[in-house]
Design a protein around this motif. Structure first.
Motif, short mmCIF file in Angstrom:
data_model
loop_
_atom_site.label_atom_id
_atom_site.label_comp_id
_atom_site.label_asym_id
_atom_site.label_seq_id
_atom_site.Cartn_x
_atom_site.Cartn_y
_atom_site.Cartn_z
N UNK A 80 50.23 41.15 36.93
CA UNK A 80 49.75 42.24 36.10
C UNK A 80 48.25 42.08 35.85
N UNK A 81 47.48 42.42 36.83
CA UNK A 81 46.03 42.35 36.75
C UNK A 81 45.44 43.50 37.56
N UNK A 82 44.26 43.92 37.17
CA UNK A 82 43.54 44.89 37.97
C UNK A 82 42.69 44.11 38.97
N UNK A 83 42.69 44.47 40.22
CA UNK A 83 43.30 45.63 40.84
C UNK A 83 44.64 45.34 41.52
N UNK A 84 45.27 44.19 41.26
CA UNK A 84 46.47 43.80 41.99
C UNK A 84 47.60 44.83 41.90
N UNK A 85 47.84 45.39 40.71
CA UNK A 85 48.93 46.35 40.56
C UNK A 85 48.64 47.59 41.39
N UNK A 86 47.38 47.99 41.46
CA UNK A 86 47.00 49.13 42.30
C UNK A 86 47.20 48.79 43.77
N UNK A 87 46.87 47.57 44.17
CA UNK A 87 47.14 47.15 45.56
C UNK A 87 48.64 47.18 45.83
N UNK A 88 49.44 46.72 44.87
CA UNK A 88 50.90 46.76 45.04
C UNK A 88 51.38 48.20 45.22
N UNK A 89 50.85 49.11 44.40
CA UNK A 89 51.22 50.52 44.50
C UNK A 89 50.88 51.07 45.88
N UNK A 90 49.67 50.84 46.36
CA UNK A 90 49.29 51.31 47.69
C UNK A 90 50.17 50.67 48.77
#
Length: 174
Positions: A80-90
């Motif tokens: 749960x860190x930015x940008x990791x969650x966004x990378x997970x989403x992509x």
């Protein structure tokens, strides 16, 4: 580690579910021991043919773990860190279809709201569920969104960002 997947698999077993895949690199906390406990739970519940725990990292190992399958439910609960969650989403977009439900766990932790915002730019409607985990369900299909609203009458669409609970709360992941 696969604990949530064991419980999801147990519910799916009774409702025609076909498979649950977990991808975890076992680096948080006592990762290997937690993964062993998760696998023991899968075994105890008799879910070996339904639940598969894969060791690997997101997003790079998603294709290897998921194969060519499109999934109905995708549960994002990694670092749960930015940008990791966004990378997970992509990383999960190629395994989602038009009616997939993408679940964001712990929506109050920094990194998750940014990924939810990104989902909205991709045409997802987001429904905040007021549970202890504060999950957000993201879907593209309006009919499915309406069904989810009926299932969760206390849910709120587009709740927006809020501050984490307590000082430094963004550092904790349970």
């Amino acid at each position: 580690f696969g604990l949530s997947s064991a419980y999801i698999g147990d519910v799916m077993k009774n409702h025609g579910g076909k498979s649950v895949i977990t991808l975890d690199n076992q680096s948080e906390g006592n990762g290997q021991e937690c993964a062993r406990v998760a696998q023991a739970l899968v075994d105890k519940l008799g879910l070996q043919s339904l639940v598969t725990n894969v060791k690997g990292s997101s997003p790079e190992d998603i294709p290897r773990a998921a194969g060519n399958t499109k999934y109905d439910l995708i549960f994002i609960d990694g670092l749960h860190r930015y940008p990791q969650v966004t990378h997970d989403f992509h990383g999960v977009l190629p395994i989602a279809h038009d009616k997939s439900v993408i679940v964001f766990h712990d929506s109050w932790i920094r990194g998750v709201p940014e990924a939810v915002d990104e989902a909205k730019t991709k045409g997802y409607r987001c429904l905040w569920i007021p549970t202890s985990c504060e999950i957000i369900l993201a879907v593209r299909d309006n009919e499915l969104f309406a069904k989810l609203q009926q299932l969760f009458p206390s849910a709120v669409e587009d709740r927006g960002r809020r501050r984490p609970r307590g000082r430094g709360a963004e550092a904790f992941h349970f």
